[in-house]
Design an enzyme around this catalytic site. Structure first.
Site, PDB file in Angstrom:
ATOM      1  N   GLU A 161      -5.910   7.257  13.040  1.00 44.41           N
ATOM      2  CA  GLU A 161      -5.581   7.680  11.673  1.00 44.41           C
ATOM      3  C   GLU A 161      -5.356   6.455  10.800  1.00 44.41           C
ATOM      4  O   GLU A 161      -4.780   5.462  11.242  1.00 44.41           O
ATOM      5  CB  GLU A 161      -4.327   8.556  11.700  1.00 44.41           C
ATOM      6  CG  GLU A 161      -3.996   9.241  10.390  1.00 44.41           C
ATOM      7  CD  GLU A 161      -2.856  10.247  10.556  1.00 44.41           C
ATOM      8  OE1 GLU A 161      -2.011  10.308   9.644  1.00 44.41           O
ATOM      9  OE2 GLU A 161      -2.803  10.955  11.587  1.00 44.41           O
ATOM     10  N   ASP A 209      -3.819   5.827   6.946  1.00 46.87           N
ATOM     11  CA  ASP A 209      -3.040   6.604   5.971  1.00 46.87           C
ATOM     12  C   ASP A 209      -2.753   5.891   4.663  1.00 46.87           C
ATOM     13  O   ASP A 209      -2.280   4.751   4.652  1.00 46.87           O
ATOM     14  CB  ASP A 209      -1.639   6.914   6.551  1.00 46.87           C
ATOM     15  CG  ASP A 209      -1.649   8.008   7.584  1.00 46.87           C
ATOM     16  OD1 ASP A 209      -2.632   8.734   7.666  1.00 46.87           O
ATOM     17  OD2 ASP A 209      -0.635   8.119   8.303  1.00 46.87           O
ATOM     18  N   GLU A 252      -0.106   7.404   1.791  1.00 44.33           N
ATOM     19  CA  GLU A 252       0.779   8.497   1.391  1.00 44.33           C
ATOM     20  C   GLU A 252       1.564   8.039   0.168  1.00 44.33           C
ATOM     21  O   GLU A 252       2.096   6.926   0.153  1.00 44.33           O
ATOM     22  CB  GLU A 252       1.740   8.888   2.517  1.00 44.33           C
ATOM     23  CG  GLU A 252       1.068   9.609   3.675  1.00 44.33           C
ATOM     24  CD  GLU A 252       2.075  10.116   4.698  1.00 44.33           C
ATOM     25  OE1 GLU A 252       2.088  11.326   4.953  1.00 44.33           O
ATOM     26  OE2 GLU A 252       2.849   9.287   5.219  1.00 44.33           O
TER      27      GLU A 252
END
Length: 329
Positions: free
Chosen positions: A140, A142, A144
């Site tokens: 993953e 990311d 955010e």
């Protein structure tokens, strides 16, 4: 392209192309401009428009369209694709958030998306935009965006998971207000490194350090995901500031998606080999791209002025010693 026929005073203008309507348009596709005293004979109009028609068709064929590239996967109507596929919006209210995912899976690429984040009092909300594979040992990458009270800055939270292990958080303030306009958030992912960028300014680099035993995402194809959801148990000041539902619905907007990437389908890559050739990618520099000195200086500028958390300096969190990659950076 959108054109309108007129009488004797004519000009033409180009707006964003729509491929299917364009195909049925003839040489009389001109716009009226009543204040202009320009005029063209019918014989002169068509040659003048032909290059624009060809360019417009190419643009329409290659441009991103959210209908073609993404599926809204949850939210019961709170995710919407609007403006003929040019814009996607996600909304959050007290009942639910919303989210979408890419139709394609990718194994390496340069992924760009423009976002305009939730304005005003966004405390408690999280807008997540990331690449992820499936399974218990997933990879993953990311972005955010952690909301905040009006007037306080967003926090941009980044992380990298490899083989199910994350805990590699770096957090940043931004040097602009991300709610007033669209800004480009990019992930460059190749076999040597992952580079997070904002408006083409690198903010983080995670290098392949398998040579010292650090797993690196390189074998699992990933989809693009994004969601807008309530996380007021932790997102703003560790959960001290709760979501103000009187401000709902909260909305984030997306446009100008671009993936110069290797698409993974039926167990094979569209790049056909370890390195995409010029015949399979019109711009394959990303596959071996690294930061030049100017980009490295920009990265240092961001990290010195806008980084607010770095797991590699959090000795209290890792009493047995910092992660191996931290000792190399």
């Amino acid at each position: 392209g959108a054109y309108l026929a007129s009488s004797s005073t004519l000009f033409f203008t180009t707006i964003k192309c729509q491929a299917l309507p364009f195909l049925s348009i003839t040489y009389s596709l001109l716009c009226e401009k009543s204040k202009d005293k320009m005029s063209y004979s019918s014989s002169s109009k068509f040659p003048l428009l032909m290059p624009l028609m060809v360019a417009c068709l190419i643009m329409a064929a290659s441009g991103s369209n959210f209908h073609n590239d993404f599926d809204i996967t949850w939210g019961d109507g709170r995710g919407k694709i609007v403006n003929n596929g040019d814009v996607l919006t996600l909304s959050l209210d007290k009942q639910s958030g919303s989210g979408f995912q890419s139709k394609n899976e990718y194994l390496f690429g340069k992924i760009d998306m423009q976002l305009k984040l939730v304005p005003g009092s966004s405390a408690g909300t999280v807008t997540a935009y990331y690449l992820s594979s499936k399974g218990t040992t997933w990879d993953e990458i990311d972005f955010e965006f952690l909301g905040n009270l009006s007037g306080d800055p967003y926090i941009l939270h980044t992380n990298v998971f490899s083989q199910g292990k994350g805990n590699r958080e770096q957090q940043f303030y931004l040097w602009f207000d991300p709610t007033t306009d669209f800004h480009t958030y990019s992930i460059l992912w190749n076999p040597q490194r992952i580079i997070f960028s904002v408006d083409d300014t690198p903010i983080r680099e995670f290098k392949n350090m398998e040579s010292i035993g650090v797993p690196f995402p390189k074998n699992q194809p990933m989809r693009i995901y994004s969601s807008l959801w309530n996380a007021d148990d932790w997102a703003t000041r560790g959960g001290l500031v709760k979501t103000d539902w009187t401000q709902a619905p909260f909305t984030a907007s997306y446009r100008n998606f671009n993936a110069d990437a290797c698409v993974w389908s039926n167990g094979a890559s569209s790049c056909k080999s370890d390195a995409p050739s010029s015949s399979t990618s019109t711009n394959n520099a990303w596959f071996s791209q690294e930061m030049d000195s100017a980009k490295q200086q920009r990265l240092q500028w961001v990290q010195q002025n806008y980084m607010i958390y770095n797991y590699c300096t959090d000795a209290k969190r890792f009493p047995q010693g910092l992660p191996s990659e931290c000792k190399m950076s």
